[in-house]
Design an enzyme around this catalytic site. Structure first.
Site: not given
Length: 378
Positions: A22-23, A25-27, A30, A45, A139
């Site tokens: 799904l996507g 990023g830095g964390m 997903v 995730k 965050d």
């Protein structure tokens, strides 16, 4: 079939069937998956390998994620499971069919006033529930707020997870170095202090300032430039950026952006109550104005279609006259000319009705300002 996809599918085999990414990023990454036993979609995730490989980061991630999993609220994305297997650490959450607040604003522009107030209140309710249960998000930002496709309901994701794991893998707030997303970070976080519930309120204020106006309270080319503004520059007023917003809502967002944490709302519930008051005090749109806006919007599409048809017919007409002079060509020319004339006439009639309706509104006392305010609200 990335290495992360294959490794995670092997770890969750017979329980979840991964479908697609799904996507990322830095964390982490997903994935969309299906819960085999319950036959329902879920999102998984996967934490970055550097975090999963650190014993301290993994332990703190598991502790904080499990604390977040105990939260149960209509505006918080539920966490179903938190697990660590060998080099993998991940959590399973409900799949929300929709898009993030960030994606919504980037796609369609700033939120209408009514929607901005509703989203602010719903996120504030979620934060209030989390704070009451000892969980600080740390965050809050547009990409951590999900908007459900069918209902528009706002749900907050990643409670107490993203920033905490980064802090353990790199540097904790106790070292005096800021951790978080600079554009939405509170001044105290920028100074390296530990975030608390009031920091979440600042981040929500920055998030909704951007969502309602399309610009950030502070902008800079580097994180250092942003942090310098956070420390010394007062935030602009939301009403100064978007004057059409309800003043009480704009004032609530401005209060969230106060430099001094004590000058912000005492709690997320207090913020939600203030926004609720602003929603209740927003002037109701008169029915004639609503009808005019609806009809004018429909007319815009119809006029555009008619003009396109007229232009296309004229284009074909010109090409036919230039290439062929036979009797059949002249028949075609007559047909295209008639089509263009009819489409043009329809566009003129529809546009004339909108003008007539606008004049009728003016005669009934609904000035241009009322229409602009209604457009901003809806």
């Amino acid at each position: 079939m990335t290495p992360e996809f294959l490794a995670l599918q092997d770890a969750v085999a017979n329980r979840y069937a991964l479908e697609r990414e799904l996507g990322r990023g830095g964390m982490g990454v997903v994935f969309l998956a299906r819960d085999v036993a319950l036959d329902r979609p879920v999102a998984i995730k996967l934490l970055p390998p550097a975090l999963a490989a650190s014993d301290g980061a993994r332990a703190r991630f598991l502790r904080e994620a499990r604390a977040a999993a105990r939260l149960s609220h209509p505006h918080i994305v539920p966490v179903h499971a938190v697990e660590a297997h060998d080099a993998l650490a991940f959590f399973v959450m409900a799949y929300v069919d929709g898009e993030t607040l960030g994606a919504r604003v980037r796609r369609a522009g700033p939120l209408p006033a009514a929607e901005a107030m509703r989203v602010t209140q719903e996120v504030a309710w979620a934060l209030g529930h989390a704070h009451a249960n000892g969980v600080v998000h740390r965050d809050v930002k547009p990409d951590n707020v999900l908007l459900e496709r069918d209902t528009g309901r706002a749900l907050v994701a990643d409670f107490g997870i993203a920033q905490l794991t980064l802090a353990d893998a790199a540097q904790t707030p106790a070292t005096g170095h800021p951790v978080g997303t600079p554009q939405y970070m509170s001044p105290e976080q920028g100074a390296g202090a530990r975030a608390d519930a009031r920091s979440d309120l600042y981040a929500l204020g920055a998030t909704m300032f951007w969502a309602a106006s399309g610009r950030l309270p502070f902008e800079g080319r580097t994180a250092a430039a942003l942090l310098a503004q956070l420390a010394a520059t007062p935030a602009p007023t939301l009403l100064g950026v978007r004057p059409s917003l309800p003043p009480r809502f704009a004032a609530a967002v401005d209060r969230c952006l106060a430099k001094d944490p004590d000058a912000r709302f005492p709690s997320a519930e207090a913020l939600a109550a203030a926004v609720g008051d602003a929603r209740g005090s927003a002037p109701a749109t008169p029915l004639p104005v609503k009808d005019f806006l609806r009809d004018a919007g429909a007319a815009g599409g119809e006029i555009g279609t008619a003009v396109t048809a007229a232009a296309s017919s004229l284009g074909v007409l010109g090409a036919t006259m230039a290439l062929d002079a036979s009797i059949f060509a002249w028949v075609a020319v007559a047909a295209y000319a008639s089509t263009a004339a009819l489409a043009g006439a329809l566009a003129g009639i529809r546009g004339g009705k909108v003008v007539a309706d606008a004049r009728a509104l003016l005669r009934r006392g609904h000035a241009d300002a009322a229409v602009r305010a209604a457009r901003a609200a809806h």
